[in-house]
Design an enzyme around this catalytic site. Sequence first.
Site, PDB file in Angstrom:
ATOM      1  NE  ARG A 157      55.697  30.376  45.770  1.00 16.44           N
ATOM      2  CZ  ARG A 157      56.223  31.357  46.487  1.00 16.44           C
ATOM      3  NH1 ARG A 157      55.657  32.558  46.485  1.00 16.44           N
ATOM      4  NH2 ARG A 157      57.326  31.170  47.189  1.00 16.44           N
ATOM      5  CB  THR A 240      43.110  38.744  41.126  1.00 15.64           C
ATOM      6  OG1 THR A 240      44.175  38.209  40.322  1.00 15.64           O
ATOM      7  CG2 THR A 240      41.777  38.376  40.531  1.00 15.64           C
ATOM      8  NE  ARG A 242      47.678  44.170  47.966  1.00 19.43           N
ATOM      9  CZ  ARG A 242      47.363  42.887  48.197  1.00 19.43           C
ATOM     10  NH1 ARG A 242      46.580  42.224  47.358  1.00 19.43           N
ATOM     11  NH2 ARG A 242      47.812  42.270  49.285  1.00 19.43           N
ATOM     12  CD  GLU A 271      41.183  46.586  48.128  1.00 15.89           C
ATOM     13  OE1 GLU A 271      41.230  46.407  46.902  1.00 15.89           O
ATOM     14  OE2 GLU A 271      41.350  45.690  48.977  1.00 15.89           O
ATOM     15  CG  HIS A 289      41.189  42.301  48.311  1.00 19.17           C
ATOM     16  ND1 HIS A 289      42.046  43.346  48.584  1.00 19.17           N
ATOM     17  CD2 HIS A 289      41.978  41.215  48.123  1.00 19.17           C
ATOM     18  CE1 HIS A 289      43.297  42.904  48.575  1.00 19.17           C
ATOM     19  NE2 HIS A 289      43.267  41.607  48.295  1.00 19.17           N
TER      20      HIS A 289
HETATM   21  C1  GLV Z   1      45.559  39.178  49.279  1.00 22.01           C
HETATM   22  O1  GLV Z   1      45.281  40.137  48.654  1.00 22.01           O
HETATM   23  C2  GLV Z   1      46.907  38.729  49.430  1.00 22.01           C
HETATM   24  O2  GLV Z   1      47.831  39.508  49.130  1.00 22.01           O
HETATM   25  O3  GLV Z   1      47.090  37.600  49.876  1.00 22.01           O
END
Ligand code: GLV
Length: 345
Positions: A157, A240, A242, A271, A289
């Site tokens: 998504r 964005t 992992r 992190e 994050h």
């Molecule tokens: C944030 O990193 C998530 O996985 O929603």
Amino acid sequence: MSNPSVLVLGNLLDEAAEILKVSASFLEHPRENAVAEAKLIELLDKKDAVISEPLDHFTENILDSCPDLKVIANRAVGFDNIDLEQASARGILVTNTPGVLDAATADLAMALMLAVTRRIVEADRYVREGKWQGFRSDLMLGPDLFGKTIGVIGMGRIGRAFAQRAQAFGMKVIYCRFSARDAKDDQLKEHLEAERVDLEALLKESDFISLHCPYSADTHHLIGATELSMMKPQAVLVNTARGRVIDETALVKHLEDRKIFGAGLDVFENEPTLPDKLKKLDNVVLTPHIGSACFDTRKRMTMLAVESIKAAFQGKQPIHLLNPEAWDKFKQKTACPNPNPNQSR
Ligand code: GLV
């Protein structure tokens, strides 16, 4: 069973608290850092459920030490912080919050891509430090986006939401995903003119690359020295997803050697600890994050976590249950009446 007792790691919104308090008692534990293992075990004593966040690690040891725990509602879509197999073996339900943070996370990936490409952070610093002497044709140049190829790794998504944004910027979208070819590939072709390619082709052909795959043993260090060396010299890499999807040591070396244009990173291997070398680089933009850190999005995530707990203790399978195999054991432990296991509300 009687009303469950819930530990909330981090703050619970007032609206969510109103809902939760009708069917559960709860303890909020606001914090800025990860809770140390011993403290977490202490906080979880006699708790039936927990609302957790990605910085909370539910290891086998924690699960062993918390025999009352029955539900982990993770306020995130990613759940690599939870040992799912061990949770299932103990009849502990694990839920996540998919579908409500796609736009927010895709927006941040775009923001990072733009920030690196247009050197926004560096430019801001330059102006504030009084270095700016006026317009110059060679000042702060970066790659164009329009007409360039964006490679999206992981087309769930969030990947799709990101691809839509990139297409609106006039970019050609190519992508790779790890499941078998299916109707989704036809739809992506039809709606976004997006071409599915293999990872190697994506790395070699893309001007920009954005990671949107979940972390698992299969995606551990998916981008390492070999993959980085396949990228174009002016490529921009955005993560964005992992941190552990990228071999961070290899990336730092690659950025130090100026072998790609830059990187925009919201997630890191260890992190919140980052290598000093990474923090010194001017060709990276770093954020803490915050992919889903928007008011409405975070509210929706919290509501989903609360609804999951509510549903579970009412004997209904939560809609975002990650381990349905734990359901029977969970039911035995809670001895819930079970009117219709497939219905959550
Ligand atoms: C944030 O990193 C998530 O996985 O929603």
